[in-house]
Design a protein around this motif. Structure first.
Motif: not given
Length: 735
Positions: A537-557
């Motif tokens: 919707i707004q591409r808010n900065w929190v779309v970085s939290t999956p990487m910041e918290a280490g939750v993102a899949d490696r390739a996606k992150g």
């Protein structure tokens, strides 16, 4: 077409802070009314949970020259322990200069201000001096919800010719204002004002004298302010302490700030500015520590707008506090948040904010509960204090159950409700809430395992795996190469269109373009308007939290951090709060993306973000980075320490503590731009142990010098190789 240059700080503020007393004014030495939580009352002298003074001013009159001025400073200097104001041109043609130095003792309820007037003229100068202060005893914001309101007036009396005692007419709130200025002329009255007409129900006190200075002569005098929320006797005792021990108290304060500088100091060879900003960020954090009798001591969010305690802000900020070794502050603050949450909610939910009057203003947004659970584990691995686990375990279990029960009615593992971005309409299944819930399940598994519940740990581990998969499946947008802001059925988003468009328009976005973007998204959605899907919707900065918290899949992150290097996300001073709106930049948005880069991307990209953030250092207040980059919002913000210390200490230097095992792992991710330079982190703390790390890499080889006087077991990892030692001096050359 915009052609003008903009300023969002029409007057520059400063903060002089002790743990009890805070002074907020402008850098010219004045105290204008400003602020919105308590309208026009956020400045002045505060002894939370009450305000003491609107301000204080000095008038200088030279009758022989027919000049009378309220002194306005030409120069302002921030010290870690206080402030200095210098007056010259603002005194017109009177041939004197003035220096004003002020500090608030760390653990006394008051303020000490020293004035020194110097006659630089060729002849004798006779001055009439008026030192005026204005009381405004009143409560902090939100107190009215508990029936605590400002009394009708401040009632004042002179205890002697150089000391006034004021009391709020409706409460046992007191202020002593006095001076050692020579003379015995004192006047008290509600109609006494200085150069600024300040609001409120206060009264004025004016101390006057006449002084003649020979050429080169100096006159020194002080203003003392003390306060109490208990009694007149308590206020007078504090005043006596300030007057009799002010030199000692200043020496103690200077020593305390020198100790903060020494602890977890950071420097990069050839880049003194970076280390200097790191040092000031630690001092800025100490300014925000608030001690309130009967409640406790903890880190507040920011001054002057948010001088109370927040769950969200501290879940970030305390990670930085731990990284720079102030374990006591981190533990005390977390305990405050837990106690407020138990009292207000009692169901595992963590509060959003609590005032210094002890009142909870918001019971908590969704992500705060999950993030706090993660913080509890960080507290333990830095401090090794098992009590923090036992005190929090039951409430953390309740919290995760609340997130996945009441806040997850469809049972998909993605809690609903507002997250960090408190924007009207965005109370859906949000990315930050989902990410921190997945991370919280993993943290809770480690917590209960440490407390001996292995079956419970296995359950939470399975839950963490399931929730992590849910985040990566539900929020990922393959076409955009990003995680989405939110997951919701199209029907729910359609119902919020007007709110989303109005919010975007408020921040300057074109309404038609916002509608078009939403319509395109609706057209691309599944025909089933009740089916969940991701929304950017707004591409808010929190779309970085999956990487910041280490939750993102490696390739996606890795793909997401590359996408977020684009100019749509990153501006001159760091990461925008919203890429769609380019609406402001905060230290937290930049710091979180720097951590994301260090986990999934490029250390040089992370350093580049920190350098952008550091450009705003001292722009509004010398020695500080504002909440909103480059120069507005709070002049000191707690989570700025997260933004600097977590990327630097935990990822670039790579210090990962295991205090509970008397271990530390050091796995550096050093930027290429630091190649060939020594990078030093000195006197870091892991539990009760001190650790100093010096690193230098060149041509792929790492040289490490580690001082380990407590004999921690230290594992050093570099280039796929590792070595472990518990020696008090560890030297390594790895490639």
């Amino acid at each position: 077409m915009k052609t003008g240059l903009q300023s969002k700080h029409p007057f520059n503020l400063y903060l002089t802070a002790g743990e009890y007393c805070k002074v907020i004014g402008t850098q010219d030495g004045y105290f204008p009314d400003f602020g919105h939580h308590v309208a026009n009352e956020m400045g002045g002298v505060w002894l939370h949970p009450i305000k003491l003074l609107d301000g204080f001013w000095l008038r200088v009159t030279d009758k022989s020259r027919n000049i009378s001025v309220w002194a306005r400073a030409d120069e302002y200097v921030t010290h870690p322990w206080g402030a200095t104001f210098r007056y010259d041109h603002g005194l017109s043609h009177i041939p004197v200069s003035i220096e004003r130095e002020q500090f608030a003792p760390e653990t006394e309820k008051g303020l000490v201000v020293r004035y020194e007037i110097y006659n630089y003229g060729r002849g004798e100068t006779t001055l009439e001096l008026e030192l005026l202060a204005r009381t405004d005893l009143r409560p902090v914001w939100h107190s009215e919800t508990a029936g605590i309101v400002d009394g009708a007036a401040d009632v004042a009396k002179a205890l002697h010719a150089r000391l006034m005692l004021a009391k709020d007419s409706g409460h046992d709130w007191y202020a002593c204002v006095g001076t050692d200025l020579p003379g015995d002329d004192v006047r008290i009255g509600r109609d006494l004002f200085g150069p600024e007409f300040t609001s409120g129900n206060g009264t004025g006190v004016s101390f006057r004298t006449t002084a003649t200075l020979a050429p080169g002569e100096r006159l020194t005098f002080r203003l003392f302010v003390a306060g109490s929320t208990e009694s007149a006797a308590d206020c007078e005792r504090t005043y006596e302490t300030l007057t009799s021990r002010h030199a000692e108290l200043l020496a103690e304060k200077r020593a305390a700030y020198e100790a903060i500088r020494e602890r977890a100091s950071f420097e990069v060879e050839g880049d003194a500015a970076f280390g200097d900003i790191f040092k000031w960020a630690k001092w800025n954090t100490q300014w925000l520590v608030q001690r309130v009798d009967g409640i406790g001591r903890g880190l507040t969010a920011g001054s002057p707008t948010y001088p109370w305690w927040f769950g969200c802000d501290n879940s970030y900020a305390l990670q930085g506090v731990l990284a720079v070794g102030d374990h006591a502050l981190a533990l005390e603050t977390a305990k405050l948040i837990l106690e407020f949450s138990k009292r207000e909610n009692g169901n595992g939910r963590i509060i959003h904010e609590a005032t210094t009057m002890g009142l909870v203003a918001n019971p908590g947004n969704t992500q705060e509960t999950a993030h706090y659970i993660c913080l509890v584990w960080e507290l333990y691995r830095w401090t090794g204090d098992k009590q923090v686990l036992s005190e929090n375990e039951a409430y953390c279990r309740q919290g995760l159950a609340w997130l996945l029960g009441e806040m997850d009615p469809d049972g998909d593992g993605l809690p609903s409700g507002y997250g960090i971005i408190e924007i009207p309409g965005l109370n859906m299944e949000l990315i930050d809430s989902a990410v921190y819930t997945a991370a919280a399940a993993g943290a809770l598994a480690r917590i209960v395992r440490e407390l001996g519940d292995e079956p419970g740990a296995a359950v939470y581990e399975c839950m963490a795996e399931k929730l992590t998969r849910a985040v990566n499946d539900a929020f990922w947008d393959e076409e955009a190469g990003l995680y989405c802001d939110a997951v919701a059925p199209a029907r729910d988003v359609m119902a919020k269109v007007e709110t989303i468009v109005e919010t975007a328009a408020f921040w300057g976005a074109d309404e038609a373009k916002t509608r078009e973007a939403l319509e395109r998204a609706f057209a691309a959605a599944s025909p089933d308007v009740d089916a969940d899907r991701g929304w950017l919707i707004q591409r808010n900065w929190v779309v970085s939290t999956p990487m910041e918290a280490g939750v993102a899949d490696r390739a996606k992150g890795e793909r997401a951090v590359r996408t977020m290097r684009d100019a749509a996300f990153v501006g001159e001073y760091g990461v925008y709060l919203s890429a769609a709106l380019k609406q402001g930049t905060m230290t937290i948005s930049t710091g979180a993306q720097a951590v994301a880069e260090l986990r999934y991307g490029d250390p040089d990209a992370a350093l580049g973000l920190l350098r952008r953030m550091n450009r705003s250092f001292s722009m509004a207040m010398p020695g500080s980075i504002c909440e909103m980059s480059p120069d507005y919002g709070c002049i000191a913000q707690a989570w700025t320490l997260y933004a600097l210390a977590v990327p630097v200490v935990m990822h670039m230097v790579g210090l990962q503590p295991e205090a509970h095992r008397r271990r530390a792992r050091i796995e550096p991710r050093l930027p290429a731009s630091w190649e060939g330079r020594w990078v030093r982190l000195s006197r870091a703390r892991v539990g009760d142990a001190s650790l100093s790390v010096a690193l230098r890499f060149e041509g792929g080889r790492l040289t490490a010098e580690i001082d380990n006087p407590s004999g921690l077991e230290v594992e050093l990892v570099w280039g796929g190789r590792s070595m472990t030692s518990a020696e008090v001096v560890v030297r390594a050359d790895m490639g």
